[in-house]
Design an enzyme around this catalytic site. Sequence first.
Site, PDB file in Angstrom:
ATOM      1  N   ARG A 176       0.406  12.452  -8.871  1.00  0.00           N
ATOM      2  CA  ARG A 176       0.910  11.081  -8.690  1.00  0.00           C
ATOM      3  C   ARG A 176       2.307  10.913  -9.274  1.00  0.00           C
ATOM      4  O   ARG A 176       3.095  10.110  -8.801  1.00  0.00           O
ATOM      5  CB  ARG A 176      -0.018  10.071  -9.380  1.00  0.00           C
ATOM      6  CG  ARG A 176      -1.361   9.879  -8.700  1.00  0.00           C
ATOM      7  CD  ARG A 176      -2.018   8.621  -9.264  1.00  0.00           C
ATOM      8  NE  ARG A 176      -3.454   8.582  -9.036  1.00  0.00           N
ATOM      9  CZ  ARG A 176      -4.037   8.093  -7.949  1.00  0.00           C
ATOM     10  NH1 ARG A 176      -3.317   7.635  -6.960  1.00  0.00           N
ATOM     11  NH2 ARG A 176      -5.349   8.076  -7.839  1.00  0.00           N
TER      12      ARG A 176
ATOM     13  N   ASP B 175      -3.532   5.127   6.965  1.00  0.00           N
ATOM     14  CA  ASP B 175      -4.063   6.300   7.643  1.00  0.00           C
ATOM     15  C   ASP B 175      -4.937   5.807   8.803  1.00  0.00           C
ATOM     16  O   ASP B 175      -4.421   5.500   9.879  1.00  0.00           O
ATOM     17  CB  ASP B 175      -4.839   7.098   6.585  1.00  0.00           C
ATOM     18  CG  ASP B 175      -5.305   8.448   7.050  1.00  0.00           C
ATOM     19  OD1 ASP B 175      -4.589   9.092   7.820  1.00  0.00           O
ATOM     20  OD2 ASP B 175      -6.393   8.879   6.629  1.00  0.00           O
TER      21      ASP B 175
ATOM     22  N   GLU C  26       0.840  -1.219   0.000  1.00  0.00           N
ATOM     23  CA  GLU C  26       0.000   0.000   0.000  1.00  0.00           C
ATOM     24  C   GLU C  26       0.862   1.251   0.000  1.00  0.00           C
ATOM     25  O   GLU C  26       2.026   1.215   0.422  1.00  0.00           O
ATOM     26  CB  GLU C  26      -0.855   0.003   1.279  1.00  0.00           C
ATOM     27  CG  GLU C  26      -2.337  -0.167   1.076  1.00  0.00           C
ATOM     28  CD  GLU C  26      -3.042   0.982   0.381  1.00  0.00           C
ATOM     29  OE1 GLU C  26      -2.502   1.551  -0.589  1.00  0.00           O
ATOM     30  OE2 GLU C  26      -4.171   1.295   0.792  1.00  0.00           O
ATOM     31  N   ASP C  27       0.284   2.345  -0.469  1.00  0.00           N
ATOM     32  CA  ASP C  27       0.995   3.615  -0.449  1.00  0.00           C
ATOM     33  C   ASP C  27       1.094   4.190   0.956  1.00  0.00           C
ATOM     34  O   ASP C  27       2.147   4.602   1.406  1.00  0.00           O
ATOM     35  CB  ASP C  27       0.309   4.623  -1.401  1.00  0.00           C
ATOM     36  CG  ASP C  27      -1.206   4.706  -1.229  1.00  0.00           C
ATOM     37  OD1 ASP C  27      -1.744   4.117  -0.254  1.00  0.00           O
ATOM     38  OD2 ASP C  27      -1.861   5.361  -2.049  1.00  0.00           O
TER      39      ASP C  27
ATOM     40  N   PHE D 286      -1.464  15.761   4.826  1.00  0.00           N
ATOM     41  CA  PHE D 286      -2.002  15.163   3.603  1.00  0.00           C
ATOM     42  C   PHE D 286      -0.907  15.221   2.544  1.00  0.00           C
ATOM     43  O   PHE D 286      -0.531  16.298   2.083  1.00  0.00           O
ATOM     44  CB  PHE D 286      -3.263  15.880   3.124  1.00  0.00           C
ATOM     45  CG  PHE D 286      -3.924  15.142   2.007  1.00  0.00           C
ATOM     46  CD1 PHE D 286      -4.764  14.076   2.264  1.00  0.00           C
ATOM     47  CD2 PHE D 286      -3.658  15.477   0.683  1.00  0.00           C
ATOM     48  CE1 PHE D 286      -5.350  13.362   1.222  1.00  0.00           C
ATOM     49  CE2 PHE D 286      -4.232  14.763  -0.370  1.00  0.00           C
ATOM     50  CZ  PHE D 286      -5.080  13.702  -0.091  1.00  0.00           C
TER      51      PHE D 286
HETATM   52  P1  5GP Z   1      -7.051   4.227   5.414  1.00  0.00           P
HETATM   53  O1  5GP Z   1      -8.040   3.191   5.015  1.00  0.00           O
HETATM   54  O2  5GP Z   1      -5.841   3.673   6.114  1.00  0.00           O
HETATM   55  O3  5GP Z   1      -7.695   5.347   6.181  1.00  0.00           O
HETATM   56  O4  5GP Z   1      -6.605   4.973   4.116  1.00  0.00           O
HETATM   57  C1  5GP Z   1      -5.832   4.460   3.173  1.00  0.00           C
HETATM   58  C2  5GP Z   1      -5.998   5.234   1.885  1.00  0.00           C
HETATM   59  O5  5GP Z   1      -6.340   6.606   2.115  1.00  0.00           O
HETATM   60  C3  5GP Z   1      -4.686   5.277   1.156  1.00  0.00           C
HETATM   61  O6  5GP Z   1      -4.535   4.162   0.333  1.00  0.00           O
HETATM   62  C4  5GP Z   1      -4.797   6.563   0.384  1.00  0.00           C
HETATM   63  O7  5GP Z   1      -5.465   6.332  -0.845  1.00  0.00           O
HETATM   64  C5  5GP Z   1      -5.672   7.452   1.227  1.00  0.00           C
HETATM   65  N1  5GP Z   1      -4.863   8.410   2.011  1.00  0.00           N
HETATM   66  C6  5GP Z   1      -4.683   8.448   3.334  1.00  0.00           C
HETATM   67  N2  5GP Z   1      -3.879   9.462   3.705  1.00  0.00           N
HETATM   68  C7  5GP Z   1      -3.533  10.093   2.566  1.00  0.00           C
HETATM   69  C8  5GP Z   1      -2.691  11.221   2.280  1.00  0.00           C
HETATM   70  O8  5GP Z   1      -2.065  11.868   3.134  1.00  0.00           O
HETATM   71  N3  5GP Z   1      -2.566  11.548   0.958  1.00  0.00           N
HETATM   72  C9  5GP Z   1      -3.207  10.887  -0.039  1.00  0.00           C
HETATM   73  N4  5GP Z   1      -3.007  11.303  -1.280  1.00  0.00           N
HETATM   74  N5  5GP Z   1      -4.005   9.834   0.191  1.00  0.00           N
HETATM   75  C10 5GP Z   1      -4.168   9.423   1.478  1.00  0.00           C
END
Ligand code: 5GP
Length: 173
Positions: free
Chosen positions: A163, A101, A97-98, A150
């Site tokens: 991206r 969060d 995963e990138d 963010f």
């Molecule tokens: P989670 O399910 O852990 O809350 O979120 C994961 C997804 O939220 C990541 O795969 C990403 O797409 C998006 N995300 C969370 N934080 C960021 C951020 O700081 N920047 C961006 N561009 N996407 C985020």
Amino acid sequence: MRDKIEVLIDEEKLQSRIKELAKEIKNDYGDEEVVFVSVLKGAIFFTVDLMKDYDGDAIIDVVRVSSYVGENSTGIIELKVPLKEENVKDKNIILVEDIVDTGRTFNYLVDYVKQMNPKSIKTCVMLDKPSRRVVDFKADYVGFSIEDLFVVGYGLDYDENYRNLPYIGYIKN
Ligand code: 5GP
């Protein structure tokens, strides 16, 4: 638009950490084949570089979920591109995963993959924002832990933009 971005992790630091991660993973799996499952779209860049640095048997697959709208997570995860069970069963899966969060996406994906009876499952993430966690989740391999910002670049978008930046940055106010 690029002039609005402040660099958080530059390209050199990013690439050298990815090389370390690839070595760490190789040390854990040795001669066993691994399947890097890239979570589209954000993890594409990271997965490709990680695989290029991975000095062992590896294959790639993709999965796609949607969970995010603008800067606020909706908390609802929808599976857009599923995995095929035959590509997961009895394999060493590494979900890539990138960013983590709230942890909801990974939590969902780990459960989803486990239902397909992999030989093993681990998680690898480029960036971690531990302060934002809503569900209990800890990745096995973490590139960088960052504060609550963010971020964009290197696969991460803001409304599909940025991206293609080769570094991680954040939008200046
Ligand atoms: P989670 O399910 O852990 O809350 O979120 C994961 C997804 O939220 C990541 O795969 C990403 O797409 C998006 N995300 C969370 N934080 C960021 C951020 O700081 N920047 C961006 N561009 N996407 C985020």
